[in-house]
Design a protein around this motif. Structure first.
Motif, PDB file in Angstrom:
ATOM      1  N   PHE A 123      14.268  -1.785   6.421  1.00  0.00           N
ATOM      2  CA  PHE A 123      12.986  -2.366   5.975  1.00  0.00           C
ATOM      3  C   PHE A 123      12.542  -3.529   6.866  1.00  0.00           C
ATOM      4  O   PHE A 123      11.357  -3.846   6.917  1.00  0.00           O
ATOM      5  CB  PHE A 123      13.089  -2.837   4.511  1.00  0.00           C
ATOM      6  N   VAL A 153      10.022  -2.161   9.131  1.00  0.00           N
ATOM      7  CA  VAL A 153       8.870  -1.471   8.542  1.00  0.00           C
ATOM      8  C   VAL A 153       7.694  -2.445   8.462  1.00  0.00           C
ATOM      9  O   VAL A 153       7.491  -3.111   7.445  1.00  0.00           O
ATOM     10  CB  VAL A 153       9.220  -0.902   7.145  1.00  0.00           C
ATOM     11  N   LYS A 154       6.971  -2.575   9.543  1.00  0.00           N
ATOM     12  CA  LYS A 154       5.773  -3.427   9.538  1.00  0.00           C
ATOM     13  C   LYS A 154       4.784  -2.884  10.562  1.00  0.00           C
ATOM     14  O   LYS A 154       5.164  -2.134  11.463  1.00  0.00           O
ATOM     15  CB  LYS A 154       6.149  -4.886   9.831  1.00  0.00           C
ATOM     16  N   GLY A 155       3.521  -3.272  10.426  1.00  0.00           N
ATOM     17  CA  GLY A 155       2.471  -2.808  11.346  1.00  0.00           C
ATOM     18  C   GLY A 155       2.335  -1.295  11.303  1.00  0.00           C
ATOM     19  O   GLY A 155       2.312  -0.693  10.222  1.00  0.00           O
ATOM     20  N   ASP A 156       2.309  -0.662  12.481  1.00  0.00           N
ATOM     21  CA  ASP A 156       2.142   0.793  12.564  1.00  0.00           C
ATOM     22  C   ASP A 156       3.317   1.552  11.952  1.00  0.00           C
ATOM     23  O   ASP A 156       3.168   2.684  11.492  1.00  0.00           O
ATOM     24  CB  ASP A 156       1.994   1.220  14.028  1.00  0.00           C
ATOM     25  N   LEU A 203       4.789   0.999   9.271  1.00  0.00           N
ATOM     26  CA  LEU A 203       4.647   1.148   7.820  1.00  0.00           C
ATOM     27  C   LEU A 203       4.029   2.510   7.499  1.00  0.00           C
ATOM     28  O   LEU A 203       4.564   3.275   6.682  1.00  0.00           O
ATOM     29  CB  LEU A 203       3.799   0.010   7.247  1.00  0.00           C
ATOM     30  N   ALA A 204       2.904   2.827   8.183  1.00  0.00           N
ATOM     31  CA  ALA A 204       2.233   4.106   7.937  1.00  0.00           C
ATOM     32  C   ALA A 204       3.144   5.269   8.323  1.00  0.00           C
ATOM     33  O   ALA A 204       3.244   6.259   7.599  1.00  0.00           O
ATOM     34  CB  ALA A 204       0.932   4.167   8.729  1.00  0.00           C
ATOM     35  N   LYS A 205       3.831   5.107   9.453  1.00  0.00           N
ATOM     36  CA  LYS A 205       4.690   6.189   9.943  1.00  0.00           C
ATOM     37  C   LYS A 205       5.888   6.410   9.010  1.00  0.00           C
ATOM     38  O   LYS A 205       6.262   7.549   8.719  1.00  0.00           O
ATOM     39  CB  LYS A 205       5.192   5.808  11.332  1.00  0.00           C
ATOM     40  N   THR A 206       6.481   5.301   8.542  1.00  0.00           N
ATOM     41  CA  THR A 206       7.642   5.414   7.640  1.00  0.00           C
ATOM     42  C   THR A 206       7.230   6.098   6.341  1.00  0.00           C
ATOM     43  O   THR A 206       7.919   7.001   5.864  1.00  0.00           O
ATOM     44  CB  THR A 206       8.226   4.010   7.338  1.00  0.00           C
ATOM     45  N   ALA A 207       6.091   5.666   5.787  1.00  0.00           N
ATOM     46  CA  ALA A 207       5.626   6.260   4.523  1.00  0.00           C
ATOM     47  C   ALA A 207       5.294   7.738   4.724  1.00  0.00           C
ATOM     48  O   ALA A 207       5.609   8.577   3.873  1.00  0.00           O
ATOM     49  CB  ALA A 207       4.414   5.501   4.013  1.00  0.00           C
ATOM     50  N   LEU A 208       4.677   8.063   5.864  1.00  0.00           N
ATOM     51  CA  LEU A 208       4.310   9.462   6.137  1.00  0.00           C
ATOM     52  C   LEU A 208       5.561  10.341   6.277  1.00  0.00           C
ATOM     53  O   LEU A 208       5.623  11.429   5.711  1.00  0.00           O
ATOM     54  CB  LEU A 208       3.450   9.552   7.399  1.00  0.00           C
ATOM     55  N   MET A 209       6.549   9.842   7.025  1.00  0.00           N
ATOM     56  CA  MET A 209       7.769  10.645   7.200  1.00  0.00           C
ATOM     57  C   MET A 209       8.533  10.751   5.885  1.00  0.00           C
ATOM     58  O   MET A 209       9.173  11.764   5.622  1.00  0.00           O
ATOM     59  CB  MET A 209       8.663  10.026   8.288  1.00  0.00           C
ATOM     60  N   SER A 210       8.439   9.705   5.067  1.00  0.00           N
ATOM     61  CA  SER A 210       9.070   9.747   3.756  1.00  0.00           C
ATOM     62  C   SER A 210       8.440  10.856   2.910  1.00  0.00           C
ATOM     63  O   SER A 210       9.140  11.632   2.256  1.00  0.00           O
ATOM     64  CB  SER A 210       8.895   8.390   3.077  1.00  0.00           C
ATOM     65  N   ARG A 213       7.551  -5.231   0.550  1.00  0.00           N
ATOM     66  CA  ARG A 213       7.708  -4.210   1.591  1.00  0.00           C
ATOM     67  C   ARG A 213       8.121  -2.863   0.980  1.00  0.00           C
ATOM     68  O   ARG A 213       7.700  -1.809   1.428  1.00  0.00           O
ATOM     69  CB  ARG A 213       8.735  -4.679   2.626  1.00  0.00           C
ATOM     70  N   THR A 230       5.495   0.360   0.774  1.00  0.00           N
ATOM     71  CA  THR A 230       5.945   1.637   1.368  1.00  0.00           C
ATOM     72  C   THR A 230       5.854   2.753   0.325  1.00  0.00           C
ATOM     73  O   THR A 230       5.401   3.865   0.619  1.00  0.00           O
ATOM     74  CB  THR A 230       7.391   1.515   1.895  1.00  0.00           C
ATOM     75  N   PHE A 254       2.151   3.779  -0.214  1.00  0.00           N
ATOM     76  CA  PHE A 254       1.649   4.643   0.861  1.00  0.00           C
ATOM     77  C   PHE A 254       2.316   6.015   0.806  1.00  0.00           C
ATOM     78  O   PHE A 254       1.680   7.030   1.054  1.00  0.00           O
ATOM     79  CB  PHE A 254       1.890   3.994   2.229  1.00  0.00           C
ATOM     80  N   MET A 255       3.601   6.015   0.474  1.00  0.00           N
ATOM     81  CA  MET A 255       4.326   7.282   0.408  1.00  0.00           C
ATOM     82  C   MET A 255       3.704   8.192  -0.660  1.00  0.00           C
ATOM     83  O   MET A 255       3.499   9.378  -0.444  1.00  0.00           O
ATOM     84  CB  MET A 255       5.802   6.996   0.092  1.00  0.00           C
ATOM     85  N   TYR A 267       0.320   9.456   0.674  1.00  0.00           N
ATOM     86  CA  TYR A 267       0.481  10.462   1.726  1.00  0.00           C
ATOM     87  C   TYR A 267       1.039  11.774   1.169  1.00  0.00           C
ATOM     88  O   TYR A 267       0.739  12.847   1.686  1.00  0.00           O
ATOM     89  CB  TYR A 267       1.407   9.949   2.838  1.00  0.00           C
ATOM     90  N   LEU A 276      -0.382  15.301   2.029  1.00  0.00           N
ATOM     91  CA  LEU A 276       0.480  16.344   2.593  1.00  0.00           C
ATOM     92  C   LEU A 276       0.562  17.560   1.673  1.00  0.00           C
ATOM     93  O   LEU A 276       0.528  18.694   2.134  1.00  0.00           O
ATOM     94  CB  LEU A 276       1.895  15.801   2.810  1.00  0.00           C
ATOM     95  N   MET A 285      -1.101  12.522   9.995  1.00  0.00           N
ATOM     96  CA  MET A 285      -0.943  11.260  10.725  1.00  0.00           C
ATOM     97  C   MET A 285      -2.305  10.636  11.021  1.00  0.00           C
ATOM     98  O   MET A 285      -2.484   9.430  10.881  1.00  0.00           O
ATOM     99  CB  MET A 285      -0.155  11.489  12.017  1.00  0.00           C
ATOM    100  N   ALA A 300      -3.464   9.153   7.902  1.00  0.00           N
ATOM    101  CA  ALA A 300      -2.634   8.000   7.553  1.00  0.00           C
ATOM    102  C   ALA A 300      -3.042   6.786   8.382  1.00  0.00           C
ATOM    103  O   ALA A 300      -3.159   5.682   7.856  1.00  0.00           O
ATOM    104  CB  ALA A 300      -1.168   8.333   7.806  1.00  0.00           C
ATOM    105  N   SER A 335      -4.592   3.258   6.956  1.00  0.00           N
ATOM    106  CA  SER A 335      -4.005   1.926   7.164  1.00  0.00           C
ATOM    107  C   SER A 335      -4.968   1.028   7.943  1.00  0.00           C
ATOM    108  O   SER A 335      -5.026  -0.177   7.697  1.00  0.00           O
ATOM    109  CB  SER A 335      -2.632   2.009   7.836  1.00  0.00           C
ATOM    110  N   ARG A 342      -6.406  -2.540   6.656  1.00  0.00           N
ATOM    111  CA  ARG A 342      -6.279  -3.751   7.466  1.00  0.00           C
ATOM    112  C   ARG A 342      -7.651  -4.426   7.643  1.00  0.00           C
ATOM    113  O   ARG A 342      -7.772  -5.639   7.611  1.00  0.00           O
ATOM    114  CB  ARG A 342      -5.685  -3.415   8.833  1.00  0.00           C
TER     115      ARG A 342
END
Lengths: 199, 218
Positions: free
Chosen positions: A28, A31-34, A36-43, B113, B117, B120-121, B124, B128, B168, B171, B175, B179
């Motif tokens: 964690f 998990v910040k900036g870009d 965050l979106a990528k981690t949530a998407l892959m999750s 955090r 997460t 957003f999960m 998404y 998906l 992506m 996503a 984000s 922001r």
């Protein structure tokens, strides 16, 4: 494969819980900036992957995709997989809260193999690249199967046979996941190279 | 009777911790499980069917312990511990949406955090899931028949790849939009699910259960 509640012994629950907590907290931090979106998407892809059933002979298996998550996220795979497993506990009751640590360690730790072999793959071309991509998908599944067997075997002698049986059940998934990830990585490199490059 | 998501999550975690470490299961250890099963009145069919499904793995483990090692006591311990905790989880959680669980975690004041997460999960997963359904329909329209061959595995690989590519972009747009509106890693949800009398009842039952389990009343 999720380990159900009530199966593991107290020492195994304690050790895996502490290990998973350390891994997730460490992950964690990044998990910040870009990311965050990528981690949530892959999750969520890891979550949705469990609905994609691929046939093997007369039966079918669902995709695990921990190698892909690891290849894209590196150490951020720990919180991504943890979050997906937590949602599976809440929405479908697969696994449980006390085994969440064990399930996170089993799924997320081998994901780093995906990261390593994917990085090796992008430096190569042709057959060596394909081999590395195959391993990036397949080895995390093998690693997860081995960890699952170890976690069960350490929970009591009585679970040794279950550990062996579950390990053997994962062997066909090893090949399927490797082949799927090989094609997936090659497809992503062609269609969206930036996505994997920034991992 | 429905409980607020935050209380349901906290109660399920505490009951799991109380029960998973038991070395002997007494009938009174199931008191809390019985209470939440009764309170799931109206959802009993769903709870029963889900318990049947979840018992496949539990029974498999118990049978291997019983048949290959002849350890009847260990097999029964696993069976009862697993079923008590699973019953509580199923009875408490069936019927909630993913969004409600997010509000539950937010109300429990877990680190931002993690909750961000999770938020957003959840969002998404909706995107998906819809994309996956559309692609599955597209495959069906093209008469795709999954078989054990390379073509099928390649198709599934491309399907997962396209899911990632399409999602992506969305996503990143989501984000960026957040922001632009001042998002700095913290969310302020409006839809709190209020704490009611039923939540007090579940906390009370959990205290009684802990007295039975740890207080030597059993």
């Amino acid at each position: 494969m999720h380990i159900s509640e009530g199966v593991l012994s107290a020492p195994v629950l304690g050790v895996t819980g502490a290990a998973a907590a350390a891994m997730v907290v460490y992950g964690f931090r990044y998990v910040k900036g870009d990311m965050l979106a990528k981690t949530a998407l892959m999750s969520s892809l890891f979550f949705v992957g469990s609905f994609i059933h691929v046939p093997i002979g007369p039966s079918s298996v669902h995709l695990i995709l921990n190698g892909l998550v690891g290849a894209v996220l590196g150490v951020c795979a720990f919180p991504a997989i943890f979050t997906a497993l937590l949602m599976q506990v809440l929405l479908f009751q697969f696994g449980g809260f006390t085994t969440l640590g064990a399930n996170t360690v089993v799924m997320a730790l081998p994901a780093l193999l995906g990261y390593y072999f994917y990085r090796q793959g992008i430096r190569r071309h042709g057959i060596p690249q394909s081999l590395m991509f195959f391993l990036a998908g397949a080895l995390p599944v093998l690693g997860s199967a081995m960890l699952l067997a170890v976690v069960l075997a350490f929970s009591g002698e009585g679970l040794f046979s279950a550990a062996k049986a579950l390990f053997l059940m994962h062997i066909p998934i090893f090949f399927v996941e490797g082949i799927v990830c090989l094609f997936l990585f090659r497809f992503m490199l062609k269609v969206y190279p930036d996505f994997l490059e920034r991992g | 009777m429905r409980f607020s998501p935050s209380v349901s999550i906290a109660a399920a975690v505490l009951y799991s911790l109380m029960t998973a470490f038991l070395t002997q299961v007494h009938p009174l250890d199931g008191l809390f499980a019985l209470f939440v099963l009764i309170s799931a009145h109206g959802r009993w069919r769903v709870v029963f069917l889900r318990m049947l499904k979840l018992n496949i793995f539990i029974v498999f483990i118990c049978l291997t312990v019983l048949l290959f090692h002849g350890d009847r006591g260990h097999a029964l311990l696993i069976f009862f511990r697993a079923n008590l905790i699973t019953a509580v989880n199923v009875a408490l959680f069936t019927g909630y949406t993913a969004d409600e669980f997010y509000y539950g975690f937010h109300a429990l004041r877990l680190p931002d955090r993690f909750t961000v997460t999770l938020f957003f999960m959840v969002k998404y997963t909706e995107i998906l899931g819809k994309e996956y359904d559309r692609m599955k329909e597209a495959l069906k329209v093209r008469n795709f028949m999954p078989k054990t061959n390379i073509f099928t595995y390649k198709t599934y690989a491309y399907l997962a790849g396209m899911l990632l590519v399409r999602s992506m972009d969305r996503a990143v747009r989501l984000s960026q939009a957040m922001r632009l509106r001042g998002f700095s890693g913290r969310l302020y949800p409006f839809n709190y699910i209020s704490f009611g009398r039923s939540d007090i009842a579940v906390i009370g039952m959990l205290i009684i259960q802990s007295l039975f389990t740890f207080g030597g009343i059993v």
